[in-house]
Design a protein around this motif. Structure first.
Motif, PDB file in Angstrom:
ATOM      1  N   LYS A   1       0.825  -1.205   0.000  1.00  0.00           N
ATOM      2  CA  LYS A   1       0.000   0.000   0.000  1.00  0.00           C
ATOM      3  C   LYS A   1       0.864   1.261   0.000  1.00  0.00           C
ATOM      4  O   LYS A   1       0.527   2.256  -0.645  1.00  0.00           O
ATOM      5  CB  LYS A   1      -0.924  -0.006   1.221  1.00  0.00           C
ATOM      6  CG  LYS A   1      -1.993  -1.089   1.188  1.00  0.00           C
ATOM      7  CD  LYS A   1      -2.848  -1.060   2.446  1.00  0.00           C
ATOM      8  CE  LYS A   1      -3.908  -2.153   2.413  1.00  0.00           C
ATOM      9  NZ  LYS A   1      -4.728  -2.154   3.656  1.00  0.00           N
ATOM     10  N   ALA A   2       1.983   1.208   0.730  1.00  0.00           N
ATOM     11  CA  ALA A   2       2.853   2.370   0.810  1.00  0.00           C
ATOM     12  C   ALA A   2       3.538   2.680  -0.517  1.00  0.00           C
ATOM     13  O   ALA A   2       3.940   3.816  -0.766  1.00  0.00           O
ATOM     14  CB  ALA A   2       3.912   2.153   1.894  1.00  0.00           C
ATOM     15  N   VAL A   3       3.638   1.681  -1.384  1.00  0.00           N
ATOM     16  CA  VAL A   3       4.312   1.863  -2.667  1.00  0.00           C
ATOM     17  C   VAL A   3       3.410   2.592  -3.669  1.00  0.00           C
ATOM     18  O   VAL A   3       3.902   3.181  -4.630  1.00  0.00           O
ATOM     19  CB  VAL A   3       4.771   0.498  -3.228  1.00  0.00           C
ATOM     20  CG1 VAL A   3       5.308   0.618  -4.641  1.00  0.00           C
ATOM     21  CG2 VAL A   3       5.856  -0.093  -2.337  1.00  0.00           C
ATOM     22  N   VAL A   4       2.090   2.583  -3.453  1.00  0.00           N
ATOM     23  CA  VAL A   4       1.154   3.184  -4.424  1.00  0.00           C
ATOM     24  C   VAL A   4       1.463   4.648  -4.701  1.00  0.00           C
ATOM     25  O   VAL A   4       1.630   5.051  -5.860  1.00  0.00           O
ATOM     26  CB  VAL A   4      -0.308   2.999  -3.966  1.00  0.00           C
ATOM     27  CG1 VAL A   4      -1.253   3.737  -4.913  1.00  0.00           C
ATOM     28  CG2 VAL A   4      -0.673   1.519  -3.922  1.00  0.00           C
ATOM     29  N   PRO A   5       1.556   5.519  -3.672  1.00  0.00           N
ATOM     30  CA  PRO A   5       1.857   6.936  -3.975  1.00  0.00           C
ATOM     31  C   PRO A   5       3.194   7.116  -4.682  1.00  0.00           C
ATOM     32  O   PRO A   5       3.312   7.955  -5.588  1.00  0.00           O
ATOM     33  CB  PRO A   5       1.862   7.594  -2.584  1.00  0.00           C
ATOM     34  CG  PRO A   5       1.079   6.678  -1.711  1.00  0.00           C
ATOM     35  CD  PRO A   5       1.354   5.300  -2.234  1.00  0.00           C
ATOM     36  N   ALA A   6       4.202   6.341  -4.277  1.00  0.00           N
ATOM     37  CA  ALA A   6       5.510   6.446  -4.919  1.00  0.00           C
ATOM     38  C   ALA A   6       5.438   6.025  -6.381  1.00  0.00           C
ATOM     39  O   ALA A   6       6.113   6.601  -7.246  1.00  0.00           O
ATOM     40  CB  ALA A   6       6.527   5.591  -4.170  1.00  0.00           C
ATOM     41  N   THR A   7       4.599   5.036  -6.672  1.00  0.00           N
ATOM     42  CA  THR A   7       4.431   4.563  -8.046  1.00  0.00           C
ATOM     43  C   THR A   7       3.800   5.652  -8.916  1.00  0.00           C
ATOM     44  O   THR A   7       4.265   5.930 -10.029  1.00  0.00           O
ATOM     45  CB  THR A   7       3.555   3.303  -8.076  1.00  0.00           C
ATOM     46  OG1 THR A   7       4.177   2.282  -7.291  1.00  0.00           O
ATOM     47  CG2 THR A   7       3.360   2.798  -9.499  1.00  0.00           C
ATOM     48  N   ILE A   8       2.738   6.273  -8.411  1.00  0.00           N
ATOM     49  CA  ILE A   8       2.059   7.326  -9.171  1.00  0.00           C
ATOM     50  C   ILE A   8       2.986   8.519  -9.376  1.00  0.00           C
ATOM     51  O   ILE A   8       3.025   9.115 -10.465  1.00  0.00           O
ATOM     52  CB  ILE A   8       0.765   7.752  -8.449  1.00  0.00           C
ATOM     53  CG1 ILE A   8      -0.220   6.568  -8.382  1.00  0.00           C
ATOM     54  CG2 ILE A   8       0.122   8.923  -9.171  1.00  0.00           C
ATOM     55  CD1 ILE A   8      -0.596   5.985  -9.728  1.00  0.00           C
ATOM     56  N   GLU A   9       3.743   8.887  -8.330  1.00  0.00           N
ATOM     57  CA  GLU A   9       4.670  10.013  -8.469  1.00  0.00           C
ATOM     58  C   GLU A   9       5.735   9.708  -9.531  1.00  0.00           C
ATOM     59  O   GLU A   9       6.064  10.563 -10.356  1.00  0.00           O
ATOM     60  CB  GLU A   9       5.346  10.316  -7.139  1.00  0.00           C
ATOM     61  CG  GLU A   9       6.302  11.500  -7.222  1.00  0.00           C
ATOM     62  CD  GLU A   9       7.069  11.738  -5.938  1.00  0.00           C
ATOM     63  OE1 GLU A   9       7.705  12.802  -5.832  1.00  0.00           O
ATOM     64  OE2 GLU A   9       7.041  10.863  -5.057  1.00  0.00           O
ATOM     65  N   ARG A  10       6.248   8.475  -9.535  1.00  0.00           N
ATOM     66  CA  ARG A  10       7.277   8.119 -10.517  1.00  0.00           C
ATOM     67  C   ARG A  10       6.702   8.174 -11.927  1.00  0.00           C
ATOM     68  O   ARG A  10       7.362   8.647 -12.868  1.00  0.00           O
ATOM     69  CB  ARG A  10       7.811   6.711 -10.213  1.00  0.00           C
ATOM     70  CG  ARG A  10       8.867   6.221 -11.203  1.00  0.00           C
ATOM     71  CD  ARG A  10      10.116   7.101 -11.183  1.00  0.00           C
ATOM     72  NE  ARG A  10      11.104   6.671 -12.159  1.00  0.00           N
ATOM     73  CZ  ARG A  10      11.967   5.677 -11.967  1.00  0.00           C
ATOM     74  NH1 ARG A  10      11.967   5.015 -10.805  1.00  0.00           N
ATOM     75  NH2 ARG A  10      12.832   5.346 -12.885  1.00  0.00           N
ATOM     76  N   LEU A  11       5.482   7.703 -12.111  1.00  0.00           N
ATOM     77  CA  LEU A  11       4.838   7.765 -13.421  1.00  0.00           C
ATOM     78  C   LEU A  11       4.660   9.216 -13.872  1.00  0.00           C
ATOM     79  O   LEU A  11       4.951   9.564 -15.025  1.00  0.00           O
ATOM     80  CB  LEU A  11       3.484   7.053 -13.375  1.00  0.00           C
ATOM     81  CG  LEU A  11       3.519   5.522 -13.291  1.00  0.00           C
ATOM     82  CD1 LEU A  11       2.167   4.991 -12.849  1.00  0.00           C
ATOM     83  CD2 LEU A  11       3.908   4.911 -14.630  1.00  0.00           C
ATOM     84  N   LEU A  12       4.179  10.066 -12.957  1.00  0.00           N
ATOM     85  CA  LEU A  12       3.959  11.471 -13.291  1.00  0.00           C
ATOM     86  C   LEU A  12       5.268  12.161 -13.670  1.00  0.00           C
ATOM     87  O   LEU A  12       5.339  12.872 -14.686  1.00  0.00           O
ATOM     88  CB  LEU A  12       3.306  12.190 -12.111  1.00  0.00           C
ATOM     89  CG  LEU A  12       3.091  13.699 -12.271  1.00  0.00           C
ATOM     90  CD1 LEU A  12       2.203  14.002 -13.470  1.00  0.00           C
ATOM     91  CD2 LEU A  12       2.494  14.288 -10.994  1.00  0.00           C
ATOM     92  N   MET A  13       6.310  11.956 -12.871  1.00  0.00           N
ATOM     93  CA  MET A  13       7.586  12.605 -13.150  1.00  0.00           C
ATOM     94  C   MET A  13       8.220  12.075 -14.429  1.00  0.00           C
ATOM     95  O   MET A  13       8.941  12.804 -15.124  1.00  0.00           O
ATOM     96  CB  MET A  13       8.545  12.414 -11.966  1.00  0.00           C
ATOM     97  CG  MET A  13       8.049  13.039 -10.668  1.00  0.00           C
ATOM     98  SD  MET A  13       7.516  14.770 -10.852  1.00  0.00           S
ATOM     99  CE  MET A  13       9.063  15.547 -11.288  1.00  0.00           C
ATOM    100  N   THR A  14       7.934  10.829 -14.768  1.00  0.00           N
ATOM    101  CA  THR A  14       8.441  10.276 -16.029  1.00  0.00           C
ATOM    102  C   THR A  14       7.704  10.895 -17.214  1.00  0.00           C
ATOM    103  O   THR A  14       8.308  11.227 -18.239  1.00  0.00           O
ATOM    104  CB  THR A  14       8.283   8.748 -16.048  1.00  0.00           C
ATOM    105  OG1 THR A  14       8.992   8.179 -14.934  1.00  0.00           O
ATOM    106  CG2 THR A  14       8.854   8.152 -17.337  1.00  0.00           C
TER     107      THR A  14
END
Length: 361
Positions: A215-228
């Motif tokens: 669950k904690a990885v979800v925000p980090a995943t979305i942020e990485r996608l956005l920054m990419t």
């Protein structure tokens, strides 16, 4: 005059032009990020996810390219062959084919909208929706009726030339079979829940980590996608990038000096323990109980009373810890909770207590 019971002039919501509000666009961008996250999660070894390079996102592997357009309409509309977005998708597919002549291109149009029936009878095929007939024609039904309707669409000149040059077999195999209308897709909340569940399963299988870590990885995943997506560099991700992101999110760095001292202390016979592992159950309030699971609690408590011990096993997130708390509450008396995760064998045998600690047998 200011109302005594109001929130005050400083806290009143400002008024603005509703037509200028971008909530629908933001929801669409958010939906695209979560859908891209699912695509990233599904990558195999050697596959690459491209973001805003070929369509909203595309997966490339071994000479194949699968492009995807994402449309979240909130389920408020239906689409037909005559819909502008559908025509744009056909143009996009042909453009993708022509830009990637050495790849086998496929195209997915992912939308929360359902397929609708055309208003005009002349735009229907056999009295039904043309997009429903699309799949039948791709599977072997006559392509003539659908080809005639597509020829009458307002498409780009380059698209029309491409389609006109295809024989009926090529029209079926290289066009109809390569475009997939994925309509009636789940809404934003459901896609987010699906990504969260997928990440929980992913971290458990790839790194043997807990559901909380997933669950904690979800925000980090979305942020990485956005920054990419907004990056000026290569907008691409691979499975290795997701594993690296999980490691950065889940692993707590320890200074080398402390780690070296710990290893040296362990080899000299010093025991490193966590003295606060044994916690009275009364110190940890129970969460709201939505499913009491009376039968399960009774079964575990019966086994505990007859054998002196009860062990509950199962996958992460199935409620083993909560069931144990309910058994303790059901049985009465004083209970303690101890967390044995990541303990050494000697600490586990000692119940997670320091060497000089004492506790009832």
């Amino acid at each position: 005059m200011t109302s005594v019971f109001g929130s005050g002039p400083g806290l009143d919501s400002p008024k603005g032009d509703v037509a200028r509000q971008a909530t629908a666009s933001l929801r669409g961008y958010g939906y695209q990020l979560y859908a891209s996250g699912l695509a990233w999660l599904g990558l195999g070894d050697g596959e690459t996810l491209y973001l805003e390079v070929a369509e909203d996102y595309a997966v490339a592997a071994r000479g194949a390219l699968a492009g995807t357009q994402v449309k979240d309409t909130g389920g408020s509309t239906s689409i037909t062959l005559q819909t502008a977005h559908v025509r744009d998708a056909i143009d996009s597919f042909v453009d993708l084919v022509q830009r990637n002549p050495k790849r086998v291109v496929s195209f997915h149009y992912l939308t929360t909208s359902e397929i609708g029936v055309e208003r005009s009878i002349e735009h229907r095929i056999a009295g039904g929706a043309a997009l429903h007939y699309w799949r039948r024609a791709a599977a072997g039904a006559a392509v003539g009726p659908l080809r005639a309707l597509i020829a009458g669409l307002d498409l780009k000149p380059s698209t029309k030339l491409y389609l006109e040059a295809l024989p009926d077999k090529g029209f079926r195999c290289d066009f109809l079979q390569r475009i997939h209308w994925d309509c009636g897709a789940p809404g934003l909340a459901d896609v987010r829940a699906e990504l969260e569940a997928g990440l929980i399963e992913y971290v458990a299988s790839a790194r043997r980590l807990s559901s909380q870590t997933g669950k904690a990885v979800v925000p980090a995943t979305i942020e990485r996608l956005l920054m990419t997506v907004v990056s000026d560099n290569a907008r691409q991700l691979r499975r290795a990038d997701l594993l690296e992101l999980i490691d950065k999110t889940a692993i707590v760095p320890v200074p080398l000096e402390q780690l070296t001292a710990a290893f040296q202390g362990s080899s000299s016979g010093t025991t490193f323990t966590r003295p606060t592992l044994l916690v009275p159950a009364s110190d940890l309030p129970l969460p709201p109980i939505r499913a009491p699971r009376v039968d399960l609690v009774a079964t575990i408590d019966t086994a505990r009373r007859s054998a002196g011990v009860a062990i509950a096993s199962g996958a992460t997130g199935l409620g083993k810890s909560l069931a144990a708390r309910l058994v303790a509450e059901h049985g009465g008396g004083q209970w303690s909770i101890v967390d044995f995760r990541n303990l050494s064998p000697s600490d586990t045998a000692a119940g997670g207590l320091p060497r000089d600690a004492s506790h009832p047998g």
